[in-house]
Design an enzyme around this catalytic site. Structure first.
Site, PDB file in Angstrom:
ATOM      1  CG  HIS A   1      28.204  45.256  39.892  1.00 47.29           C
ATOM      2  ND1 HIS A   1      28.491  45.624  40.935  1.00 47.29           N
ATOM      3  CD2 HIS A   1      29.709  45.348  38.961  1.00 47.29           C
ATOM      4  CE1 HIS A   1      30.015  45.619  41.631  1.00 47.29           C
ATOM      5  NE2 HIS A   1      30.464  45.301  40.387  1.00 47.29           N
TER       6      HIS A   1
ATOM      7  CE1 TYR B   1      22.111  36.300  43.615  1.00 44.84           C
ATOM      8  CE2 TYR B   1      21.194  38.724  42.382  1.00 44.84           C
ATOM      9  CZ  TYR B   1      22.095  37.248  43.160  1.00 44.84           C
ATOM     10  OH  TYR B   1      23.305  37.808  42.864  1.00 44.84           O
TER      11      TYR B   1
HETATM   12  C1  BV8 Z   1      35.858  39.884  38.064  1.00 48.82           C
HETATM   13  C2  BV8 Z   1      25.563  41.875  41.525  1.00 48.82           C
HETATM   14  C3  BV8 Z   1      37.341  38.336  37.048  1.00 48.82           C
HETATM   15  C4  BV8 Z   1      24.782  41.237  42.338  1.00 48.82           C
HETATM   16  C5  BV8 Z   1      28.041  42.058  42.970  1.00 48.82           C
HETATM   17  C6  BV8 Z   1      38.255  35.751  42.868  1.00 48.82           C
HETATM   18  C7  BV8 Z   1      37.787  35.583  41.561  1.00 48.82           C
HETATM   19  C8  BV8 Z   1      37.507  35.501  41.228  1.00 48.82           C
HETATM   20  C9  BV8 Z   1      37.368  37.473  41.381  1.00 48.82           C
HETATM   21  C10 BV8 Z   1      37.607  37.087  42.575  1.00 48.82           C
HETATM   22  C11 BV8 Z   1      37.990  37.001  43.851  1.00 48.82           C
HETATM   23  N1  BV8 Z   1      39.364  37.499  44.522  1.00 48.82           N
HETATM   24  C12 BV8 Z   1      38.407  38.848  44.465  1.00 48.82           C
HETATM   25  C13 BV8 Z   1      37.972  39.240  43.021  1.00 48.82           C
HETATM   26  C14 BV8 Z   1      37.474  40.001  42.525  1.00 48.82           C
HETATM   27  C15 BV8 Z   1      36.083  40.664  42.996  1.00 48.82           C
HETATM   28  C16 BV8 Z   1      36.510  41.351  43.934  1.00 48.82           C
HETATM   29  O1  BV8 Z   1      36.654  42.597  44.139  1.00 48.82           O
HETATM   30  N2  BV8 Z   1      35.674  40.776  45.044  1.00 48.82           N
HETATM   31  C17 BV8 Z   1      36.233  42.074  46.787  1.00 48.82           C
HETATM   32  C18 BV8 Z   1      34.673  41.445  47.309  1.00 48.82           C
HETATM   33  C19 BV8 Z   1      37.691  41.211  46.706  1.00 48.82           C
HETATM   34  N3  BV8 Z   1      34.931  41.089  41.770  1.00 48.82           N
HETATM   35  C20 BV8 Z   1      34.165  40.355  40.940  1.00 48.82           C
HETATM   36  O2  BV8 Z   1      34.064  38.883  40.924  1.00 48.82           O
HETATM   37  C21 BV8 Z   1      33.971  41.183  39.463  1.00 48.82           C
HETATM   38  N4  BV8 Z   1      34.526  40.427  38.549  1.00 48.82           N
HETATM   39  O3  BV8 Z   1      36.281  40.295  39.545  1.00 48.82           O
HETATM   40  O4  BV8 Z   1      35.903  38.728  37.084  1.00 48.82           O
HETATM   41  C22 BV8 Z   1      37.303  38.071  35.928  1.00 48.82           C
HETATM   42  C23 BV8 Z   1      38.108  38.471  34.233  1.00 48.82           C
HETATM   43  C24 BV8 Z   1      38.021  37.928  33.497  1.00 48.82           C
HETATM   44  C25 BV8 Z   1      37.404  37.690  33.599  1.00 48.82           C
HETATM   45  C26 BV8 Z   1      36.553  36.332  34.126  1.00 48.82           C
HETATM   46  C27 BV8 Z   1      36.677  37.168  35.563  1.00 48.82           C
HETATM   47  C28 BV8 Z   1      32.220  41.382  40.249  1.00 48.82           C
HETATM   48  C29 BV8 Z   1      31.609  41.899  40.892  1.00 48.82           C
HETATM   49  C30 BV8 Z   1      30.484  41.976  40.703  1.00 48.82           C
HETATM   50  C31 BV8 Z   1      30.022  41.328  41.844  1.00 48.82           C
HETATM   51  N5  BV8 Z   1      28.375  41.571  41.646  1.00 48.82           N
HETATM   52  N6  BV8 Z   1      26.950  42.562  42.839  1.00 48.82           N
HETATM   53  C32 BV8 Z   1      24.442  41.406  44.099  1.00 48.82           C
HETATM   54  O5  BV8 Z   1      24.022  42.877  44.032  1.00 48.82           O
HETATM   55  O6  BV8 Z   1      23.758  40.529  44.386  1.00 48.82           O
HETATM   56  S1  BV8 Z   1      29.797  42.763  44.067  1.00 48.82           S
HETATM   57  C33 BV8 Z   1      28.247  44.249  44.618  1.00 48.82           C
HETATM   58  O7  BV8 Z   1      29.195  44.602  46.074  1.00 48.82           O
HETATM   59  C34 BV8 Z   1      26.625  44.689  44.747  1.00 48.82           C
HETATM   60  O8  BV8 Z   1      27.246  44.697  43.139  1.00 48.82           O
HETATM   61  C35 BV8 Z   1      27.699  45.913  45.445  1.00 48.82           C
HETATM   62  O9  BV8 Z   1      27.732  47.536  44.813  1.00 48.82           O
HETATM   63  C36 BV8 Z   1      29.378  46.001  45.351  1.00 48.82           C
HETATM   64  C37 BV8 Z   1      29.814  46.432  45.977  1.00 48.82           C
HETATM   65  O10 BV8 Z   1      29.313  47.551  47.042  1.00 48.82           O
HETATM   66  P1  BV8 Z   1      28.907  48.198  47.707  1.00 48.82           P
HETATM   67  O11 BV8 Z   1      27.661  48.918  46.517  1.00 48.82           O
HETATM   68  O12 BV8 Z   1      29.952  49.418  47.728  1.00 48.82           O
HETATM   69  O13 BV8 Z   1      28.406  48.106  48.808  1.00 48.82           O
HETATM   70  P2  BV8 Z   1      28.557  47.826  50.404  1.00 48.82           P
HETATM   71  O14 BV8 Z   1      27.692  47.444  51.408  1.00 48.82           O
HETATM   72  O15 BV8 Z   1      30.250  47.351  49.875  1.00 48.82           O
HETATM   73  O16 BV8 Z   1      29.274  49.659  51.104  1.00 48.82           O
HETATM   74  C38 BV8 Z   1      27.439  51.094  51.229  1.00 48.82           C
HETATM   75  C39 BV8 Z   1      28.826  51.737  51.430  1.00 48.82           C
HETATM   76  O17 BV8 Z   1      27.557  52.768  51.451  1.00 48.82           O
HETATM   77  C40 BV8 Z   1      29.322  51.955  52.914  1.00 48.82           C
HETATM   78  O18 BV8 Z   1      30.549  52.343  52.446  1.00 48.82           O
HETATM   79  C41 BV8 Z   1      28.662  52.369  53.816  1.00 48.82           C
HETATM   80  O19 BV8 Z   1      29.199  52.993  54.868  1.00 48.82           O
HETATM   81  C42 BV8 Z   1      27.777  53.737  52.999  1.00 48.82           C
HETATM   82  N7  BV8 Z   1      26.803  53.855  52.818  1.00 48.82           N
HETATM   83  C43 BV8 Z   1      26.039  53.463  53.925  1.00 48.82           C
HETATM   84  N8  BV8 Z   1      24.571  54.134  54.585  1.00 48.82           N
HETATM   85  C44 BV8 Z   1      24.905  55.684  53.340  1.00 48.82           C
HETATM   86  C45 BV8 Z   1      26.025  55.025  52.279  1.00 48.82           C
HETATM   87  N9  BV8 Z   1      26.622  56.170  51.133  1.00 48.82           N
HETATM   88  C46 BV8 Z   1      25.785  57.366  51.379  1.00 48.82           C
HETATM   89  N10 BV8 Z   1      24.865  57.514  52.078  1.00 48.82           N
HETATM   90  C47 BV8 Z   1      24.214  56.575  52.779  1.00 48.82           C
HETATM   91  N11 BV8 Z   1      22.817  56.667  52.971  1.00 48.82           N
END
Ligand code: BV8
Length: 253
Positions: free
Chosen positions: A119, A67
């Site tokens: 986040h 980080y």
């Molecule tokens: C929660 C911060 C529950 C840190 C991030 C098992 C156990 C526990 C939870 C889960 C589980 N299974 C699933 C979950 C839920 C989980 C989840 O959703 N997982 C996913 C992967 C399936 N979620 C969680 O865990 C959340 N918490 O559910 O807690 C709970 C409830 C009660 C009590 C206790 C617990 C927490 C989620 C937050 C995680 N933290 N980041 C860090 O940054 O290091 S996640 C990380 O992914 C970032 O925040 C990021 O923003 C986020 C999403 O990604 P995107 O921002 O969309 O980025 P990505 O690269 O994916 O996409 C980029 C896009 O931009 C693409 O589409 C691309 O085409 C496009 N792009 C590219 N260039 C451009 C563009 N667009 C426009 N212009 C351009 N030029």
């Protein structure tokens, strides 16, 4: 840029707009996205090894160091035209808010006022034990540094996988989604919940849903308009069309 005239007309009428942004809006500022295969942060790092509380418990030095390297990178980047266009748009409507999944602080740096950092923010740190913000600590070589209050490890103030999101920010983001006329989902792969649920919530509450992304996502099928492109190009063109601006009218970028 060729914008649908119906879309522009509807946006001219929109008085209450809510936005969700993801890593894509910061890509043109030089911040790597998470999932773009060739440059994605997760392509080189395993989130289970670096972005969960258990990962930090297992190897606090490794997670802190990763980080720190991202924090150093993000302290050198600046907002791009996409961030500035959103800040400009906010000045021209009655109700506006951005829920961002990004931890880089670039929306506020671009002048956006109402930003919900659902986040967290990499430029803030907190005690891993007491979950309280920590602004300074002894530079005693400890990696991670130690909380001056309880001696526990310090961690970045970001939401890791498996952690709940900041409740006030998420409640505000949900209320904005429920009350808006138009919802913009910009630069997110729409797969991380509960953030990815916000555009759906808005659509189900009757908002016009617009997605801006170079690639389709699981949200695209639900969007009323999918604007395929980079946010740094699409957003300035959209703001110019909606408010009949010529680029020099927009705040200098
Ligand atoms: C929660 C911060 C529950 C840190 C991030 C098992 C156990 C526990 C939870 C889960 C589980 N299974 C699933 C979950 C839920 C989980 C989840 O959703 N997982 C996913 C992967 C399936 N979620 C969680 O865990 C959340 N918490 O559910 O807690 C709970 C409830 C009660 C009590 C206790 C617990 C927490 C989620 C937050 C995680 N933290 N980041 C860090 O940054 O290091 S996640 C990380 O992914 C970032 O925040 C990021 O923003 C986020 C999403 O990604 P995107 O921002 O969309 O980025 P990505 O690269 O994916 O996409 C980029 C896009 O931009 C693409 O589409 C691309 O085409 C496009 N792009 C590219 N260039 C451009 C563009 N667009 C426009 N212009 C351009 N030029």
């Amino acid at each position: 840029m060729n914008l649908d005239s119906m879309l522009v007309q509807q946006l001219k009428q929109a008085r209450r707009i809510a936005v969700l942004t993801g890593a894509g809006i910061s890509a043109e500022s030089g911040v790597p996205t998470f999932r773009d295969a060739q440059t994605g942060v997760w392509a080189n790092f395993d989130p289970d090894e670096l972005a969960t509380p258990d990962a930090f418990r297992r190897n606090p030095e490794r997670v802190w160091t990763w980080y720190q390297s991202r924090r150093d990178m993000m302290s050198r980047v600046r907002p791009n035209p996409g961030h500035f266009a959103l800040a400009e748009w906010e000045k021209r409507v009655d109700a506006w808010s951005i829920a961002t999944q990004n931890i880089d602080g670039l929306h506020r740096m671009a002048g956006s006022q109402r930003v919900y950092e659902i986040h967290g923010n990499i430029h803030r740190s907190k005690c891993f034990v007491e979950n309280t913000l920590v602004e300074s600590w002894a530079n005693d070589g400890s990696v991670p540094p130690r909380c001056p209050h309880c001696g526990g490890f310090i961690r970045p103030d970001v939401v890791w996988f498996g952690e709940i999101l900041p409740q006030q920010e998420m409640a505000d983001a949900q209320e904005a989604a429920l009350r808006c006329d138009v919802y913009l989902s910009i630069g997110t792969s729409a797969i991380v919940y509960p953030a990815a649920g916000l555009p759906i919530m808005a659509k189900q509450a009757g908002a016009l849903l617009i997605e801006i992304n170079p690639d389709e996502t699981p949200l695209t099928v639900a969007a009323d308009f999918f604007l395929k492109g980079k946010s740094g190009e699409v957003l300035p063109a959209l703001v110019d069309a909606v408010f009949d601006l010529v680029p020099m009218d927009r705040a200098a970028n």
